[in-house]
Design a protein around this motif. Structure first.
Motif, mmCIF file in Angstrom:
data_model
loop_
_atom_site.group_PDB
_atom_site.id
_atom_site.type_symbol
_atom_site.label_atom_id
_atom_site.label_comp_id
_atom_site.label_asym_id
_atom_site.label_seq_id
_atom_site.Cartn_x
_atom_site.Cartn_y
_atom_site.Cartn_z
ATOM 1 N N LYS A 127 13.228 11.351 -6.934
ATOM 2 C CA LYS A 127 12.556 10.068 -6.699
ATOM 3 C C LYS A 127 12.305 9.823 -5.209
ATOM 4 O O LYS A 127 11.504 8.948 -4.858
ATOM 5 N N ASN A 128 12.957 10.590 -4.352
ATOM 6 C CA ASN A 128 12.671 10.502 -2.921
ATOM 7 C C ASN A 128 11.393 11.241 -2.544
ATOM 8 O O ASN A 128 10.858 11.041 -1.451
ATOM 9 N N TYR A 129 10.929 12.090 -3.438
ATOM 10 C CA TYR A 129 9.735 12.902 -3.180
ATOM 11 C C TYR A 129 8.531 12.509 -4.042
ATOM 12 O O TYR A 129 7.393 12.749 -3.649
ATOM 13 N N PHE A 130 8.784 11.938 -5.213
ATOM 14 C CA PHE A 130 7.718 11.664 -6.169
ATOM 15 C C PHE A 130 7.739 10.207 -6.623
ATOM 16 O O PHE A 130 8.813 9.619 -6.789
ATOM 17 N N ASP A 131 6.551 9.638 -6.829
ATOM 18 C CA ASP A 131 6.455 8.315 -7.432
ATOM 19 C C ASP A 131 6.936 8.386 -8.876
ATOM 20 O O ASP A 131 6.825 9.427 -9.531
ATOM 21 N N ASN A 132 7.423 7.268 -9.386
ATOM 22 C CA ASN A 132 7.915 7.233 -10.765
ATOM 23 C C ASN A 132 6.860 7.687 -11.759
ATOM 24 O O ASN A 132 7.168 8.320 -12.777
ATOM 25 N N LYS A 133 5.584 7.373 -11.479
ATOM 26 C CA LYS A 133 4.508 7.729 -12.404
ATOM 27 C C LYS A 133 4.267 9.234 -12.463
ATOM 28 O O LYS A 133 3.601 9.728 -13.387
ATOM 29 N N ASP A 134 4.816 9.960 -11.491
ATOM 30 C CA ASP A 134 4.635 11.407 -11.446
ATOM 31 C C ASP A 134 5.909 12.171 -11.815
ATOM 32 O O ASP A 134 6.016 13.373 -11.565
ATOM 33 N N ILE A 135 6.867 11.464 -12.391
ATOM 34 C CA ILE A 135 8.096 12.092 -12.883
ATOM 35 C C ILE A 135 8.122 11.953 -14.404
ATOM 36 O O ILE A 135 7.970 10.850 -14.941
ATOM 37 N N TYR A 136 8.330 13.065 -15.085
ATOM 38 C CA TYR A 136 8.308 13.096 -16.547
ATOM 39 C C TYR A 136 9.621 13.667 -17.064
ATOM 40 O O TYR A 136 10.381 14.292 -16.322
ATOM 41 N N TYR A 137 9.867 13.458 -18.356
ATOM 42 C CA TYR A 137 11.153 13.827 -18.946
ATOM 43 C C TYR A 137 10.944 14.553 -20.275
ATOM 44 O O TYR A 137 10.243 14.043 -21.156
ATOM 45 N N ILE A 138 11.545 15.730 -20.403
ATOM 46 C CA ILE A 138 11.592 16.399 -21.699
ATOM 47 C C ILE A 138 12.668 15.692 -22.527
ATOM 48 O O ILE A 138 13.810 15.577 -22.094
ATOM 49 N N GLU A 139 12.293 15.217 -23.696
ATOM 50 C CA GLU A 139 13.212 14.420 -24.503
ATOM 51 C C GLU A 139 13.497 15.093 -25.841
ATOM 52 O O GLU A 139 12.647 15.804 -26.403
#
Length: 259
Positions: free
Chosen positions: A101-113
């Motif tokens: 999160k220090n490198y990427f905006d939240n909108k550009d972080i995804y999660y395998i669920e």
């Protein structure tokens, strides 16, 4: 050619001696102090090759946590936090999230669920395409979710069965300029038929996991035939001792996130 400017690594913990291993590459137990020295040298080489490297503190509760490539897949555009099916590794994704999160905006972080599972060692990037290995750690649902995420950024992906060992990148690695190192088994895969392939001999199988960084190839120490082949392609090389990590199925790519 993908250019890297950032790297994330995590120091090995004393508990690395309890790391998961298939015993495929070594039957010995790792030595923590030697592993720490080898890790420090690995970081120095990444910095020498132009990366600004963030070194995270060790996590004693997660013996394999120095292999930071497994809990996430990153590019300069996005990050995907994976979902290991191994209970002893799954918590690593929680630990890597604040750093990403220090490198990427939240909108550009995804999660395998769940029910999707994935580890980064099964994800091989070739330019704008990802080969996703289907293994004991990465399943079809994980690959499906992954494809949905990367397609938003103009990337494509396809799956490849992993029929030997732990992760895809233990048996096939892309350098650049269409050059690839792979095992004799992976050489049979139709997905790789159009590459300039070098089949690494069985006694040097561990050397497949070499790492192309900004024009230079990092090669594990002790594999002269593979080293000489890489040199013959014209690449500058950096030879790196990763013997302690080999004892727990670790290698050059899994010790860092690069973007």
């Amino acid at each position: 050619m993908v250019e890297f400017t950032n790297g994330i690594v995590r120091k090995p913990s004393k508990s690395m001696v309890e790391g998961i291993t298939t015993g495929m590459f070594s039957s010995e137990n790792p030595k923590y102090e030697d592993g720490l020295k080898q890790h420090g040298q690995y970081v120095k080489i990444l910095e020498k090759l132009g990366l600004e490297v963030l070194v995270l503190e060790p996590l004693e509760e997660f013996p394999d946590s120095c292999f930071v490539e497994d809990p996430a897949v990153v590019t300069d555009k996005f990050a995907i936090i994976t979902n290991s099916p191994k209970e002893s590794r799954n918590g690593e994704k929680v630990e890597i999230e604040p750093t990403l999160k220090n490198y990427f905006d939240n909108k550009d972080i995804y999660y395998i669920e769940y029910p999707g599972t994935m580890e980064g060692g099964d994800v091989l990037q070739v330019d704008n395409h990802f080969y996703v290995g289907l293994s004991e750690r990465t399943n079809d649902e994980g690959a499906k979710q992954f494809n949905e995420f990367v397609s938003k950024y103009g990337f494509t992906s396809s799956t490849v069965p992993v029929t030997e060992g732990l992760h895809l990148k233990d048996f096939v690695i892309y350098l650049d300029d269409n050059n690839m190192l792979l095992s004799s088994e992976m050489n049979k895969a139709s997905e790789f038929k159009d590459f300039n392939r070098y089949v690494v001999e069985k006694d040097e199988l561990y050397a497949i996991n070499s790492l192309f960084i900004n024009g230079t190839v990092m090669v594990p120490e002790g594999y002269p035939k593979t080293l000489n082949y890489i040199k013959s392609l014209g690449y500058p090389v950096e030879v790196v001792n990763t013997d302690e990590f080999k004892k727990i199925d670790g290698s050059l790519t899994c010790l860092s996130l690069r973007f």
